[in-house]
Design an enzyme around this catalytic site. Structure first.
Site, PDB file in Angstrom:
ATOM      1  N   LYS A 222      -3.137   3.027   3.843  1.00 32.67           N
ATOM      2  CA  LYS A 222      -4.208   3.936   3.443  1.00 32.67           C
ATOM      3  C   LYS A 222      -4.260   4.028   1.917  1.00 32.67           C
ATOM      4  O   LYS A 222      -3.233   4.024   1.245  1.00 32.67           O
ATOM      5  CB  LYS A 222      -3.979   5.324   4.046  1.00 32.67           C
ATOM      6  CG  LYS A 222      -4.204   5.381   5.552  1.00 32.67           C
ATOM      7  CD  LYS A 222      -4.102   6.801   6.054  1.00 32.67           C
ATOM      8  CE  LYS A 222      -4.439   6.894   7.539  1.00 32.67           C
ATOM      9  NZ  LYS A 222      -4.370   8.282   8.038  1.00 32.67           N
TER      10      LYS A 222
ATOM     11  N   TYR B 119       8.463  14.236  13.043  1.00 32.90           N
ATOM     12  CA  TYR B 119       9.421  13.478  13.846  1.00 32.90           C
ATOM     13  C   TYR B 119      10.756  14.185  13.972  1.00 32.90           C
ATOM     14  O   TYR B 119      11.509  13.932  14.915  1.00 32.90           O
ATOM     15  CB  TYR B 119       9.589  12.066  13.270  1.00 32.90           C
ATOM     16  CG  TYR B 119       8.294  11.298  13.355  1.00 32.90           C
ATOM     17  CD1 TYR B 119       7.814  10.858  14.593  1.00 32.90           C
ATOM     18  CD2 TYR B 119       7.519  11.080  12.237  1.00 32.90           C
ATOM     19  CE1 TYR B 119       6.608  10.201  14.689  1.00 32.90           C
ATOM     20  CE2 TYR B 119       6.309  10.422  12.326  1.00 32.90           C
ATOM     21  CZ  TYR B 119       5.862   9.989  13.556  1.00 32.90           C
ATOM     22  OH  TYR B 119       4.666   9.351  13.652  1.00 32.90           O
TER      23      TYR B 119
ATOM     24  N   HIS C  65       3.615   7.176   4.714  1.00 30.20           N
ATOM     25  CA  HIS C  65       3.048   8.521   4.596  1.00 30.20           C
ATOM     26  C   HIS C  65       3.018   8.941   3.124  1.00 30.20           C
ATOM     27  O   HIS C  65       4.009   8.781   2.409  1.00 30.20           O
ATOM     28  CB  HIS C  65       3.892   9.535   5.371  1.00 30.20           C
ATOM     29  CG  HIS C  65       3.700   9.451   6.853  1.00 30.20           C
ATOM     30  ND1 HIS C  65       4.633   9.940   7.746  1.00 30.20           N
ATOM     31  CD2 HIS C  65       2.691   8.942   7.607  1.00 30.20           C
ATOM     32  CE1 HIS C  65       4.201   9.736   8.984  1.00 30.20           C
ATOM     33  NE2 HIS C  65       3.020   9.133   8.913  1.00 30.20           N
TER      34      HIS C  65
ATOM     35  N   ARG D  53       0.418   0.853  11.375  1.00 24.31           N
ATOM     36  CA  ARG D  53      -0.823   1.308  12.006  1.00 24.31           C
ATOM     37  C   ARG D  53      -1.577   0.116  12.569  1.00 24.31           C
ATOM     38  O   ARG D  53      -1.417  -1.014  12.093  1.00 24.31           O
ATOM     39  CB  ARG D  53      -1.699   2.041  10.989  1.00 24.31           C
ATOM     40  CG  ARG D  53      -1.047   3.240  10.317  1.00 24.31           C
ATOM     41  CD  ARG D  53      -1.977   3.812   9.251  1.00 24.31           C
ATOM     42  NE  ARG D  53      -1.420   5.014   8.607  1.00 24.31           N
ATOM     43  CZ  ARG D  53      -0.707   4.991   7.478  1.00 24.31           C
ATOM     44  NH1 ARG D  53      -0.464   3.834   6.874  1.00 24.31           N
ATOM     45  NH2 ARG D  53      -0.242   6.110   6.965  1.00 24.31           N
TER      46      ARG D  53
ATOM     47  N   HIS E 181      -0.810   3.802  18.289  1.00 24.30           N
ATOM     48  CA  HIS E 181      -0.235   4.909  17.530  1.00 24.30           C
ATOM     49  C   HIS E 181       0.971   5.493  18.257  1.00 24.30           C
ATOM     50  O   HIS E 181       1.896   6.010  17.624  1.00 24.30           O
ATOM     51  CB  HIS E 181      -1.288   5.987  17.283  1.00 24.30           C
ATOM     52  CG  HIS E 181      -1.112   6.699  15.983  1.00 24.30           C
ATOM     53  ND1 HIS E 181      -1.276   6.081  14.753  1.00 24.30           N
ATOM     54  CD2 HIS E 181      -0.754   7.977  15.690  1.00 24.30           C
ATOM     55  CE1 HIS E 181      -1.041   6.948  13.789  1.00 24.30           C
ATOM     56  NE2 HIS E 181      -0.720   8.105  14.328  1.00 24.30           N
TER      57      HIS E 181
ATOM     58  N   ARG F  15       3.837   3.511  17.241  1.00 23.31           N
ATOM     59  CA  ARG F  15       4.224   3.922  15.877  1.00 23.31           C
ATOM     60  C   ARG F  15       5.073   5.191  15.939  1.00 23.31           C
ATOM     61  O   ARG F  15       6.129   5.276  15.284  1.00 23.31           O
ATOM     62  CB  ARG F  15       2.953   4.149  15.059  1.00 23.31           C
ATOM     63  CG  ARG F  15       3.154   4.671  13.648  1.00 23.31           C
ATOM     64  CD  ARG F  15       1.791   4.649  12.949  1.00 23.31           C
ATOM     65  NE  ARG F  15       1.725   5.480  11.760  1.00 23.31           N
ATOM     66  CZ  ARG F  15       2.112   5.101  10.547  1.00 23.31           C
ATOM     67  NH1 ARG F  15       2.652   3.902  10.371  1.00 23.31           N
ATOM     68  NH2 ARG F  15       1.979   5.896   9.507  1.00 23.31           N
TER      69      ARG F  15
END
Length: 318
Positions: free
Chosen positions: A193, A299, A290, A169, A264, A267
């Protein structure tokens, strides 16, 4: 938080304001959410509590399922899309679960709050040839360019290479320090995150770009207060995410036929190409950081849609 939301928050009665602040402290301290995420959650629940007050409620025990449902319905009449409604419902459920867990309400009234599944639009991605062109595009430097201008060109090349090579990210990229790079194993130590740390590999071309930046680029921009930041802006401080977005948009829009993508988009492109190359979904989940495999599964839709498009254009009986 908008001025209107701030005004609604300030006007909440104390029996509603105090549980709200306690929940927000929980999100920061115990769930370790970013301030950006906390602000988004706060905006949703402030709106909910303001709606409760307008219905005659004054404390969290007045919050019931009809109030939750009417709040979501009101948002839909004002133009909230499926994704926004789903996010607002998730915020409300987090709040009501905290109230029940901390003994402020006898029941979790949000348990039965349903919300629409958001539509997942397929992200634009570069083809392999376009990605190669974006990464390898020459970045012309004037003959009379200053050392700082040359350094910026080396930095911009590294930004594009690392984003595509690693799929990190933009916030993770700008947060990298010099000692977060394992040159021997070509790994980045990334803080994602929720402050979850992971190791992300990158390839030989990105390693070459990194070496050029460290040898001839970063020293020209570094100042006494630069600190350990890997990527620097023209003033010697840690690079700003907005500058990274500008660099990526410039690089992708310069390639004929390529979609104009930001960080993004690179990414998404990296994840799609890794999956098309034979990686399993769990590996891609780990690469991207994730928390849920469901997030990564988009994806698979991207690759299937690309396969359908190729089939439709190439098969004689498509």
């Amino acid at each position: 938080m908008t001025s209107r939301t701030a005004a609604m928050r300030a006007a909440l009665p104390v029996p509603l304001a105090e549980p709200l602040e306690g929940w927000l402290d929980h999100l920061r301290a115990e769930r370790d959410l970013s301030e950006h995420t906390v602000r988004a959650y706060a905006g949703d629940v402030v709106s909910l509590l303001d709606h409760l007050v307008r219905r005659g409620g004054s404390r969290v025990t007045d919050l019931d399922l009809p109030a939750l449902r009417s709040w979501l319905a009101l948002g839909r009449t004002r133009g909230d899309g499926r994704s926004t409604t789903a996010r607002r419902a998730a915020s409300a459920r987090s709040f009501t679960a905290h109230l029940r867990r901390t003994g402020q309400t006898p029941d979790d009234v949000g348990l039965r709050l349903a919300s629409p599944r958001p539509h997942h639009t397929l992200p634009d991605v570069l083809t392999a040839d376009q990605a190669r062109a974006v990464a390898e595009a020459p970045r012309p430097v004037a003959e009379d360019a200053s050392p700082a201008e040359v350094a910026v060109g080396l930095r911009d090349a590294l930004v594009v290479d690392l984003l595509y090579a690693s799929g990190v990210r933009v916030g993770e990229l700008v947060g990298l320090d010099l000692d977060d790079v394992d040159h021997g194993r070509r790994l980045l130590r990334v803080l994602g995150k929720g402050r979850k740390e992971r190791s992300v590999p990158f390839g030989v071309p990105a390693e070459r770009a990194l070496r050029r930046w460290l040898d001839a680029g970063r020293p020209a921009l570094a100042r006494g207060d630069s600190g350990p930041a890997l990527l620097l802006g023209v003033r010697g401080r840690r690079i700003d995410p907005r500058e990274v977005r500008r660099v990526v948009h410039a690089a992708t829009s310069a390639v004929p036929g390529a979609p104009d993508l930001g960080p993004h988009g690179l990414r998404h492109t990296a994840a799609t190409h890794v999956l098309e190359g034979g990686a399993d979904l769990r590996s891609v989940q780990e690469l991207l950081g994730h928390a849920s495999l469901a997030t990564t599964q988009i994806y698979t839709h991207v690759t299937v849609e690309r396969l359908r498009a190729v089939h439709a254009s190439a098969h004689p009986r498509a």
